[in-house]
Design an enzyme around this catalytic site. Structure first.
Site, PDB file in Angstrom:
ATOM      1  N   LYS A 273      -7.068   1.297  -3.573  1.00 60.44           N
ATOM      2  CA  LYS A 273      -6.747   0.827  -2.224  1.00 60.44           C
ATOM      3  C   LYS A 273      -6.950   1.944  -1.192  1.00 60.44           C
ATOM      4  CE  LYS A 273      -5.317  -1.763   1.130  1.00 60.44           C
ATOM      5  NZ  LYS A 273      -3.995  -2.385   1.268  1.00 60.44           N
TER       6      LYS A 273
ATOM      7  N   THR B  35       0.850  -1.187   0.000  1.00 58.71           N
ATOM      8  CA  THR B  35       0.000   0.000   0.000  1.00 58.71           C
ATOM      9  C   THR B  35       0.885   1.236   0.000  1.00 58.71           C
ATOM     10  OG1 THR B  35      -1.734  -1.180   1.200  1.00 58.71           O
ATOM     11  CG2 THR B  35      -1.814   1.220   1.238  1.00 58.71           C
TER      12      THR B  35
ATOM     13  N   LYS C  62      -0.451   4.491   8.867  1.00 58.79           N
ATOM     14  CA  LYS C  62       0.167   4.673   7.544  1.00 58.79           C
ATOM     15  C   LYS C  62      -0.885   4.795   6.440  1.00 58.79           C
ATOM     16  CE  LYS C  62       1.877   1.061   5.272  1.00 58.79           C
ATOM     17  NZ  LYS C  62       1.402   1.001   3.862  1.00 58.79           N
TER      18      LYS C  62
END
Length: 293
Positions: A171, A95, A239
């Site tokens: 995503k 990611t 994150k």
């Protein structure tokens, strides 16, 4: 395409690599942790002592690393890209911010290699069961060539588009929903706890009603545990929601719920619980309400 250099044998990367081995691919894996490399070797893969040796002569490099900076380091500084067979491809499955993915892709393609932006959703459970959702962005020819690799790791493989970064964008949207769902589930259960409602009873009620969500059903029971097993850490959402907010800034799009959820996860991480299961975002509410946790 039969030989794969797999970089990043973490909680998700290791079972993903093992699934590739089980599907008949020749997999050489690298991770900084010798135990992870040994586990892949036990499953029938090969233990590579460096990233470049993992990708040496390989048809594809799969990167399941921490972030874009680590991907750049491995590909361009540590020699993993140059070690690949001519015409091989890179599958970036971590990611990462969409803009960073596009920049990496440009350098990979300029060097004469194919590139696929293919982040995943499904966590450790999905990685182990080879049931991940994979959001792939690449030219159709590249996608078709890589499809057997993707099918070995995922149960739902979606071609998002042809431009690098489109998979990362998909995503980011996914993680916005996951993070917000998880934070609001914690808020609801913390309210029940504060009001003295039996938490197990409350979870049973909302879990079987219109208020339910996948995140509530999966994380809710673990919110009731003192130290639940870690399937996805608090710091992962620190994150990932940071990436969501970066994408929003780039598009000049207001994301107030994502920003609030990010702050809640960040507050838990800041208290030294970043490695705890992400269900422990409920501790942010307990702290706000003045009864620890």
């Amino acid at each position: 395409m039969t030989t794969i250099g797999f970089i990043g044998l973490g909680a998700m990367g290791l079972p993903m690599a093992q699934n590739l081995v089980a599907r008949g691919f020749s997999v050489r894996g690298f991770d900084l942790r010798p135990a992870a490399r040994a586990a892949l070797a036990t499953a029938g893969g090969s233990d590579a002592p460096s990233a470049a040796e993992a990708t040496h002569g390989a048809d594809a490099a799969v990167l399941m690393v921490v972030d874009a900076a680590q991907a750049e380091q491995i590909l361009f500084t540590d020699g993993a890209l140059a070690a690949l067979a001519p015409g091989a491809m890179v599958l970036l499955m971590a990611t990462c911010p969409p803009a960073a993915v596009a920049a990496i892709a440009a350098r990979v393609v300029a060097a004469g290699f194919g590139f696929m932006d293919a982040p995943v959703s499904g966590g450790v459970v999905g990685a182990t069961a080879a049931s991940l959702t994979i959001m792939a962005a690449a030219p159709m020819e590249t996608f078709a060539t890589a499809r057997p690799i993707l099918d070995a790791m995922g149960g739902k493989v979606v071609h998002v588009g042809e431009a690098p970064g489109q998979g990362a964008t998909a995503k980011a949207v996914n993680q916005l929903l996951c993070g917000a769902h998880l934070a609001v589930a914690a808020e609801a259960l913390s309210l029940a706890e504060r009001l003295g409602v039996d938490m197990h009873v409350m979870l049973d009620i909302v879990g079987g009603s219109a208020a339910s969500s996948w995140m509530l059903g999966d994380r809710g029971p673990r919110m009731l545990e003192e130290t639940p097993a870690v399937t996805s850490a608090v710091d992962i959402f620190v994150k990932d929601l940071g990436i969501v907010l970066e994408a929003g800034r780039g598009a000049k799009t207001a994301l107030p719920l994502a920003a609030l959820a990010h702050q809640l996860f960040l507050s838990v991480s800041g208290r030294g619980l970043g490695a705890a299961d992400d269900s422990q975002v409920i501790r942010a509410y307990r702290n706000l309400q003045g009864h620890g946790g």
